[in-house]
Design an enzyme around this catalytic site. Structure first.
Site, PDB file in Angstrom:
ATOM      1  N   TYR A 136      -1.793   2.583   6.899  1.00 49.95           N
ATOM      2  CA  TYR A 136      -0.621   1.709   6.910  1.00 49.95           C
ATOM      3  C   TYR A 136       0.650   2.537   7.138  1.00 49.95           C
ATOM      4  CZ  TYR A 136       3.124  -0.975   4.549  1.00 49.95           C
ATOM      5  OH  TYR A 136       4.305  -1.603   4.222  1.00 49.95           O
TER       6      TYR A 136
ATOM      7  N   ASP B 146      -6.036   1.424  -3.066  1.00 46.43           N
ATOM      8  CA  ASP B 146      -5.138   0.295  -2.858  1.00 46.43           C
ATOM      9  C   ASP B 146      -5.992  -0.883  -2.411  1.00 46.43           C
ATOM     10  OD1 ASP B 146      -3.351  -1.613  -1.874  1.00 46.43           O
ATOM     11  OD2 ASP B 146      -1.925  -0.112  -1.194  1.00 46.43           O
TER      12      ASP B 146
END
Length: 466
Positions: A148, A233
């Protein structure tokens, strides 16, 4: 004009990452946003991972539960109670609802304790807070690529922590291999960086697929041997829309009977309601850790980014409704699967393939065959064409630190179905125009010869018919 020496180094250095093509794409979209009637030729936003597919389910629940939405309990207003200062540990009812929801997403294979849960203003805050707790400035975390783009900001900008990429390859579906882990660790050592841990996103952003049990075992073995942290995450854990079950890193630890080991305390989960419930504006995130010092420190730091009491109350009521959460997760996953299929089919119709995926709000798209050159310069050239000529904001793989040029992330859940169809029509027309441009142009002599042959043939046919 202010001179740089009047400001801090943080204010005057260019380390935020805002100049990434990931963020630049957003800026270009905001200058010329698509609207079906007001601006039909504008740029369609496919670079934002938002889930807008199930807002009607949330709105329906609020209509059926007006007390929660109007801050009442048993018909009596609790506005004043919520308006006053609240302890930054969070509302007990909300923390109870959150740990139950986390367990539900994981099929109740893992259970969570509210004492180990720290509430934060979104996953951005959660990830940064963990970095402050786990590493000193100049120390490093290893991240599998592609990752990301926001992590360059979230993990590094204020903490001073370094990121060392674990380079994964398309030849095996970007699997996290033992050799890639070792190579990244050795690279950090050559740079004199102390490695404090590995951070993964599971399901992966931008790949849109769950990390396999084998990869998770490989990661646990690696961090156990190196005596470092593992941050998982799991912000997209409720978006898994294919039959393959989502495996949380804690499941692997439990299967290996590591609950009483040091690696149990060094494994931490980040979560948020931004993706599964589509509530990024509510700023609801969480850290879950079995390390008492991490929990204590993160809780103190959470005072810099609290979730409002009103938000906590509303969501505690919603998440405590088990019938609703069960129906929501099932229906939302169905809608994501359908929308994912529309994007994949639309791209295939345009001659573009995607990495096989089963989760998330996006696809990892292979456009290597459209590059003018197999370089990142070629990738940026293609990205600009798609942005300005096609009118689509997508995220180039280089912004995700992909080591292979030509991959892009396309989001599919932040728009209407009609807008997605339009985006695919635009892409198909663009690919067709590129293919036409690549067709060889006949020489004038060849064209003249062809015309002469056709004329002769036509003349012969006419005479024969007489």
């Amino acid at each position: 004009m202010k001179l740089p020496h009047f400001l801090s180094k943080k204010a005057t250095c260019n380390s935020h990452g805002q100049d990434s093509s990931y963020f630049l794409g957003w800026q270009e979209y905001e200058k010329n946003p698509y609207h079906e009637t007001k601006n039909p030729s504008g740029i369609i936003q496919m670079g934002l991972a938002e889930n807008q597919l199930s807002f009607d389910l949330l709105e329906s629940w609020m209509q059926k539960n007006p007390d929660a939405a109007s801050f009442k309990r048993n018909g009596e207003s609790i506005f004043r109670e919520l308006a006053l200062f609240q302890d930054y540990n969070g509302l007990p009812a909300f923390k109870n609802a959150m740990v139950d929801f986390l367990a539900e997403i994981r099929g109740n294979k893992v259970h969570f304790d509210t004492r180990n849960l720290v509430l934060t203003a979104g996953a951005t805050s959660a990830n940064e807070t963990l970095m402050f707790c786990l590493a000193n400035p100049g120390e490093a975390f290893l991240l599998p690529t592609p990752y990301y783009p926001g992590f360059d900001r979230d993990l590094k900008w204020r903490t001073g922590v370094e990121i060392v990429p674990i380079h994964c390859s398309s030849h095996n579906g970007f699997e996290i291999t033992e050799s890639a882990l070792k190579e990244a660790y050795n690279t950090a050592q050559k740079r004199n960086l102390k490695v404090k841990g590995v951070l993964i996103t599971n399901p992966s952003n931008p790949l849109g697929k769950t990390i396999s049990r084998a990869e998770l075992n490989r990661l646990v073995t690696f961090v156990e041997a190196k005596e470092i942290h593992l941050v998982s995450d799991e912000i997209y854990s409720g978006t898994v829309f294919e039959s393959e079950d989502f495996t949380s890193v804690y499941e692997v630890l439990i299967e290996r009977n590591l609950q009483n080991s040091s690696v149990w305390e060094r494994t931490h989960i980040v979560y948020s309601l931004s993706k599964d419930l589509g509530l990024p504006g509510f700023r609801v995130g969480a850290i879950y850790s079995n390390d008492e010092i991490v929990v204590s420190t993160a809780t103190k730091m959470s005072s810099f980014g609290l979730i409002s009491s009103q938000t906590q109350y509303l969501l505690s009521e919603m998440l405590s409704d088990k019938k609703f959460t069960s129906q929501y997760l099932t229906e939302n996953q169905k809608r994501l699967k359908n929308r994912h299929g529309l994007l994949v089919d639309g791209l295939q119709n345009a001659g573009i393939d995607c990495l096989k995926s089963n989760a998330g709000l996006f696809c990892w798209v292979d456009m290597r065959h459209l590059l003018s050159s197999k370089t990142f310069e070629g990738e940026m050239e293609l990205w600009k064409k798609i942005m300005y000529q096609v009118g689509l904001n997508i995220s180039p793989g280089s912004s995700c630190h992909c080591s292979e040029p030509g991959w892009f992330r396309l989001c599919f859940a932040n728009m209407s179905e009609d807008t997605l169809y339009l985006a695919m029509d635009r892409m198909k027309s663009f690919v067709e125009s590129m293919n036409n441009d690549k067709r060889p142009v006949r020489s004038s002599r060849r064209r003249s010869l062809t015309k002469w042959v056709c004329k002769l043939s036509s003349s012969y046919k006419t005479e024969s018919e007489r």
